[in-house]
Design a protein around this motif. Structure first.
Motif, mmCIF file in Angstrom:
data_model
loop_
_atom_site.group_PDB
_atom_site.id
_atom_site.type_symbol
_atom_site.label_atom_id
_atom_site.label_comp_id
_atom_site.label_asym_id
_atom_site.label_seq_id
_atom_site.Cartn_x
_atom_site.Cartn_y
_atom_site.Cartn_z
ATOM 1 N N UNK A 10 2.733 12.252 -13.661
ATOM 2 C CA UNK A 10 1.278 12.345 -13.510
ATOM 3 C C UNK A 10 0.837 12.185 -12.061
ATOM 4 N N UNK A 11 1.755 11.654 -11.213
ATOM 5 C CA UNK A 11 1.367 11.368 -9.839
ATOM 6 C C UNK A 11 2.029 12.363 -8.893
ATOM 7 N N UNK A 12 1.363 13.482 -8.677
ATOM 8 C CA UNK A 12 1.908 14.477 -7.765
ATOM 9 C C UNK A 12 1.271 14.352 -6.386
ATOM 10 N N UNK A 13 2.085 14.590 -5.388
ATOM 11 C CA UNK A 13 1.576 14.497 -4.018
ATOM 12 C C UNK A 13 1.994 15.737 -3.224
ATOM 13 N N UNK A 14 1.223 16.035 -2.184
ATOM 14 C CA UNK A 14 1.619 17.081 -1.248
ATOM 15 C C UNK A 14 2.508 16.445 -0.195
ATOM 16 N N UNK A 15 3.738 16.937 -0.069
ATOM 17 C CA UNK A 15 4.693 16.374 0.879
ATOM 18 C C UNK A 15 4.830 17.335 2.057
ATOM 19 N N UNK A 16 4.450 16.882 3.229
ATOM 20 C CA UNK A 16 4.499 17.714 4.431
ATOM 21 C C UNK A 16 5.492 17.090 5.405
ATOM 22 N N UNK A 37 -2.144 12.326 -1.689
ATOM 23 C CA UNK A 37 -2.444 12.450 -3.125
ATOM 24 C C UNK A 37 -3.241 13.731 -3.383
ATOM 25 N N UNK A 38 -2.816 14.514 -4.345
ATOM 26 C CA UNK A 38 -3.429 15.827 -4.568
ATOM 27 C C UNK A 38 -4.897 15.735 -4.967
ATOM 28 N N UNK A 39 -5.252 14.592 -5.570
ATOM 29 C CA UNK A 39 -6.629 14.447 -6.059
ATOM 30 C C UNK A 39 -7.666 14.584 -4.955
ATOM 31 N N UNK A 52 4.232 6.137 -4.723
ATOM 32 C CA UNK A 52 3.259 5.752 -5.754
ATOM 33 C C UNK A 52 2.709 4.368 -5.456
ATOM 34 N N UNK A 53 3.608 3.483 -5.142
ATOM 35 C CA UNK A 53 3.213 2.110 -4.887
ATOM 36 C C UNK A 53 2.275 2.013 -3.681
ATOM 37 N N UNK A 54 2.648 2.723 -2.598
ATOM 38 C CA UNK A 54 1.839 2.663 -1.381
ATOM 39 C C UNK A 54 0.466 3.284 -1.591
ATOM 40 N N UNK A 55 0.417 4.345 -2.358
ATOM 41 C CA UNK A 55 -0.850 5.059 -2.525
ATOM 42 C C UNK A 55 -1.661 4.542 -3.710
ATOM 43 N N UNK A 96 5.626 20.908 0.226
ATOM 44 C CA UNK A 96 5.912 21.002 -1.204
ATOM 45 C C UNK A 96 4.966 20.118 -2.000
ATOM 46 N N UNK A 97 4.728 20.512 -3.240
ATOM 47 C CA UNK A 97 4.092 19.597 -4.178
ATOM 48 C C UNK A 97 5.206 18.953 -4.983
ATOM 49 N N UNK A 98 5.291 17.616 -4.911
ATOM 50 C CA UNK A 98 6.388 16.910 -5.579
ATOM 51 C C UNK A 98 5.843 15.723 -6.360
ATOM 52 N N UNK A 99 6.549 15.330 -7.419
ATOM 53 C CA UNK A 99 6.190 14.061 -8.069
ATOM 54 C C UNK A 99 6.453 12.935 -7.093
#
Lengths: 242, 242
Positions: A125-131, A150-152, A114-117, A105-108
Motif C-alpha cells: 500500500x505504500x508506494x514511493x517514487x525512487x529517484x 511518497x506518491x500521495x 516507510x518508517x522515515x516517511x 521508478x515507482x517501488x513499494x
DNA sequence: GAGTGGTCTAGACCACTGG
DNA sequence: CAGTGGTCTAGACCACTCC
C-alpha cells in the motif's frame, strides 16, 4: 532613511543590516537604545523591539538586560542549520552543481523508508517514487543520491527533466514546501558499485547522509540517502545553544 | 489554569505545552484564536501573540494567515541544531558518559587552532590549554577529543579533576558561556594510535568532528577536534528552512 | 462578511546595570 | 540615580481565507 516599502519593522531591520554591512556599526558596538530608535524613526517602541528581536534571533545582534543591544561578531551571521538543497549547497561553496538521473521508478517502500516517511506498515500500500541521481560539482561526481517521495503528494511528477534541476524547486510547484529536516551522518566506505559511479577507489572514505524532510505541518515529504565523496565534501553545521 | 509564577506569556506557553503533552491538543488541531485566548485568560492579544510566536519558533505550533494557529506533528518538536556537550549528548542517547584525561598541556597554538580561535598570528604569543580526553559511553571508548582553550579566558583552570566532568559546566564557573558553534564533519580512518585508544582495528571507520565554539559576543572560546567511532556514533542534526 | 493572523500605536511598570 | 531591556495593556487597521 527608511525605505518606502513593506512593514515598518522589516524596513528598520534592513536599515540596521545596512549600517552593519557598511561598517558604520561594527561588532561590539552598541546600537541606539530602543527608545532612541523609536524617536529617531517615529515608530513605537514595540515596533522597534520587533525588529531588534528578529535580528537577535538571526544572531546579528545580542541583548544584555540593563546595558543595551550590541552588534555580534560576523562569525555568528552565517546561516544556522540551514536546510538547503544540493544545488544551493554547491552554489554557496562556489561550485557549479549538476545532476545525472540514473533511474526513476515507482517501488513499494522498504521498511526503513516507510518508517522515515510515516507510511502505513504495508509495503504494497505504500508506494514511493525512487529517484537515483549522481550529483556533480563542476562536472565531477560529488555524491550518489537516492530520493524517496511518497506518491500521495506528487501525482503528476514523472521522471523526465530532472537533469540539472533542483528537485526542491520542482516540488514547490506541487505545493510541497520543505520546512525542516532531520539528518543523520555517518562514515562509510565505497563498495564496488559506489566506487564506479563516484570515480573513487574501492574502500575510499565516504560520508553517508540520511535526511527526512518535512513540510510546515510536520508531514514527511521525502527521505534521501546520499553517499558523498569524503575527499571532496565536508559537512558543515551551525549549532545554537538553547 | 495559569500557574502563578513568571511572566504571563511564559505561563501561557507552559499551559499550551501541557495541553499538547496531555493529548488534549493533537497534531493538526487548531488552537483557539489569539482573541479567544486573550479573552479566556484575561490578557492582551499582544501577550498571547508573544507566547504563540515563541512556540512557533520552537516548531511546536505553526500559523496560517487568515486560517488559524495549529499544532505541529511531534517530529518537529526535537531540539533543532542544539549545541550540546558530549555529556549531554550521551545522556540524551541513554548512555552513561565518562572521560579519561590523557594529557593536559599549555602549548603554542598551531596554525589551524590560531585561525579557528581568532588568535594573533604569532605562535609564541598565542598559547592555549590543550586537553586530550578519551570520551566513554557506558564505560567503552566512544571518541578521542582534543580541546584547545585560549589561556586568556581561563586563568585558573588547571588540569586536575577533569575526569567524568563536563568541561562546559566547569567553563561556566569562569564566566565562559557557550552560545553557538560551527562544526565540520568528515569521514576518517583509524591510524595505529587512534585504533589503540579507541579499541578498534586499524583502518576502522571514524567520524572527525571539528568544532569552534563562541560566546554570546561572538568571541571564540574553544576549538575541539574529535574522532568518533563510526560503529558506535551517528551524528544527528535538525535543519531549518529560512 | 466574518474570522483569522500581521502590523502598529502610545503609553505603563518592572528588573537589571552602572556610576 | 538614570538608562537599559523585559513585560504588558487596550485599543486600531490591514491582509488573507473561507463561505
Amino acid at each position: 532613511m527608511l525605505k518606502p516599502a513593506g512593514p515598518l519593522y522589516q524596513r528598520l531591520m534592513e536599515l540596521l543590516q545596512e549600517e552593519i554591512d557598511a561598517g558604520r556599526l561594527k561588532p561590539g558596538d552598541q546600537v541606539p537604545s530602543e527608545r532612541e530608535l523609536a524617536d529617531q524613526y517615529s515608530m513605537s517602541r514595540m515596533t522597534v523591539r520587533h525588529a531588534l528581536t528578529e535580528l537577535v534571533n538571526e544572531g546579528i545582534l545580542y541583548r544584555q538586560q540593563g546595558k543595551g543591544t550590541f552588534v555580534a561578531l560576523p562569525k555568528i551571521r552565517q546561516k544556522l542549520g540551514g536546510l538547503t538543497s544540493f544545488t544551493e549547497d554547491m552554489v554557496s561553496r562556489g561550485l557549479r552543481p549538476g545532476a545525472h538521473v540514473l533511474s526513476v521508478q515507482v517501488v513499494p517502500a522498504p521498511y526503513r523508508v516507510r518508517h522515515a516517511l510515516g507510511l502505513p506498515d504495508d509495503a504494497a500500500a505504500a508506494e514511493v517514487l525512487r529517484v537515483e541521481r549522481l550529483r556533480l560539482a563542476d562536472g565531477e561526481p560529488m555524491a550518489l543520491e537516492v530520493t524517496h517521495l511518497p506518491l500521495t503528494r506528487i501525482h503528476g511528477l514523472s521522471g523526465e527533466n530532472l537533469d540539472n534541476v533542483s528537485l526542491y524547486e520542482r516540488l514547490q510547484q506541487y505545493g510541497v514546501v520543505p520546512n525542516h529536516a532531520t539528518q543523520t551522518i555517518e562514515p562509510a566506505a565505497a563498495d564496488a558499485a559506489l566506487a564506479r559511479v563516484l570515480k573513487v577507489r574501492e574502500g575510499a572514505l565516504l560520508l553517508l547522509l540520511e535526511r527526512t524532510t518535512y513540510d510546515q505541518r510536520g508531514e514527511a515529504i521525502e527521505f534521501v540517502s546520499s553517499h558523498y565523496r569524503g575527499d571532496r565534501y565536508r559537512f558543515m553545521v551551525e549549532l545554537q545553544r538553547r
